[in-house]
Design a protein around this motif. Structure first.
Motif, PDB file in Angstrom:
ATOM      1  N   ARG A  22       0.785  -1.106  -0.027  1.00 32.33           N
ATOM      2  CA  ARG A  22       0.230   0.040  -0.031  1.00 32.33           C
ATOM      3  C   ARG A  22       0.848   1.281  -0.093  1.00 32.33           C
ATOM      4  O   ARG A  22       1.024   1.989   0.948  1.00 32.33           O
ATOM      5  CB  ARG A  22      -0.909  -0.112   1.374  1.00 32.33           C
ATOM      6  CG  ARG A  22      -1.961  -1.065   1.111  1.00 32.33           C
ATOM      7  CD  ARG A  22      -2.924  -1.198   2.356  1.00 32.33           C
ATOM      8  NE  ARG A  22      -2.111  -1.785   3.696  1.00 32.33           N
ATOM      9  CZ  ARG A  22      -2.716  -1.844   4.840  1.00 32.33           C
ATOM     10  NH1 ARG A  22      -4.026  -1.567   4.888  1.00 32.33           N
ATOM     11  NH2 ARG A  22      -2.106  -2.351   5.885  1.00 32.33           N
ATOM     12  N   HIS A 198      -3.928  -7.092   4.849  1.00 27.61           N
ATOM     13  CA  HIS A 198      -5.466  -6.467   5.115  1.00 27.61           C
ATOM     14  C   HIS A 198      -6.353  -7.259   4.133  1.00 27.61           C
ATOM     15  O   HIS A 198      -5.964  -7.883   3.373  1.00 27.61           O
ATOM     16  CB  HIS A 198      -4.852  -4.996   4.557  1.00 27.61           C
ATOM     17  CG  HIS A 198      -4.452  -4.922   3.314  1.00 27.61           C
ATOM     18  ND1 HIS A 198      -3.054  -4.968   2.950  1.00 27.61           N
ATOM     19  CD2 HIS A 198      -5.116  -4.582   2.357  1.00 27.61           C
ATOM     20  CE1 HIS A 198      -2.984  -4.671   1.322  1.00 27.61           C
ATOM     21  NE2 HIS A 198      -4.215  -4.201   1.141  1.00 27.61           N
ATOM     22  N   THR A 200      -9.734  -6.313   1.556  1.00 29.10           N
ATOM     23  CA  THR A 200     -10.400  -5.186   0.454  1.00 29.10           C
ATOM     24  C   THR A 200     -11.566  -6.174  -0.005  1.00 29.10           C
ATOM     25  O   THR A 200     -11.504  -6.977  -0.424  1.00 29.10           O
ATOM     26  CB  THR A 200      -9.545  -4.603  -0.400  1.00 29.10           C
ATOM     27  OG1 THR A 200      -8.457  -4.238  -0.178  1.00 29.10           O
ATOM     28  CG2 THR A 200     -10.057  -3.753  -1.322  1.00 29.10           C
TER      29      THR A 200
END
Length: 288
Positions: A22, A198, A200
């Protein structure tokens, strides 16, 4: 292949820190094309529509896809040509890099494992939970892209509600079943160091993204004692099975190769099944 546990890796960022998955957003134009064998009848039309859909999706990636600063400095004004792989047997697709026209650089891909059904695929571990259903390798540039399928490990993901799954638990679940060593789950996990994880939501479904290092034994071409493979991966769930795309290169090549692998991972999608789709649970005894 046995994996030697060597000296501890260099200090790694915590799982909550900003990772290269990211980074700061920069704009790069991506050219996507779809390579496939000629198909007849409705199946050909279905694949044709999917290729057009993937090309359309890439127009949005060209605007919003985040890439690393090192890549932006090198390729900000250049096109990255990518081809699409569509696997109708397992109903997924992804893009992989093939060429940098401005740099006159091209990848040397070899399809080491053509797409095949889960029951006949090569196992990643002695318990055969995770299996590679497709793989392509660039041996010249030490890059590997593979897709594996396997059931969730209840030790890490006890709940059947995937909306409750923690990204780090998903990463640990996959990594615990990837080792080829005949050792305990805990020992397998010591081979890997997760840098970031993470989740999404894509089209209403959760996709888990994670980045990790894997310790590897030195080779004649790379004799350093602290040699690692740098990996990025994406996992999605369907029909009670985890579908994972993994892309890796040598740690010392991450600055140059990593951004391309990030694009590949970002493009991974599960597709609506067609008549060619074979669920992982179908005919588990069949190996052809």
């Amino acid at each position: 292949m046995a994996v030697a546990l060597l000296s501890p890796p260099p200090t790694l960022p915590s799982p909550n820190s900003q990772s290269s998955l990211r980074p700061r957003s920069r704009r790069v134009r991506v050219l996507a094309s779809c390579s496939r064998e000629p198909a007849a009848g409705n199946r050909g039309l279905v694949v044709e529509r999917r290729c057009l859909l993937i090309s359309g999706l890439m127009s949005s990636f060209a605007i919003a896809l985040p890439i690393s600063e090192s890549y932006a400095a090198m390729e900000t004004d250049e096109d990255v040509k990518m081809n699409a792989q569509v696997d109708e047997i397992n109903a997924y697709s992804f893009l992989y890099p093939v060429e940098l026209p401005g740099k006159k650089f091209s990848f040397k891909w070899v399809e080491s494992r053509k797409p095949e059904r889960y029951s006949s695929a090569a196992p990643l571990s002695p318990d055969a939970r995770q299996r590679i259903v497709s793989e392509r390798v660039d041996m010249i540039h030490n890059v590997v892209i593979s897709v594996s399928i396997g059931p969730p490990n209840s030790r890490f993901l006890p709940s059947k509600d995937k909306s409750l799954w923690d990204p780090k638990d998903v990463a640990d679940c996959i990594l615990s079943d990837r080792s080829t060593l005949k050792v305990t789950t805990g020992q397998r996990m010591t081979e890997s160091s997760v840098l970031d994880a993470h989740c999404t939501e894509v089209d209403g479904e959760p996709y888990w993204y994670y980045e990790y290092l894997v310790r590897k034994s030195p080779t004649k071409s790379a004799p350093e004692p602290n040699l690692f493979r740098h990996n990025v991966a994406c996992t999605a769930e369907r029909d009670g099975y985890l579908y994972s795309l993994n892309a890796s290169t040598l740690s010392k090549q991450w600055e140059s190769m990593g951004p391309f692998l990030q694009k590949t991972v970002a493009s991974f999608r599960l597709l609506p099944p067609t008549d060619s789709y074979v669920p992982p649970y179908k005919d588990p005894w069949r190996f052809w």
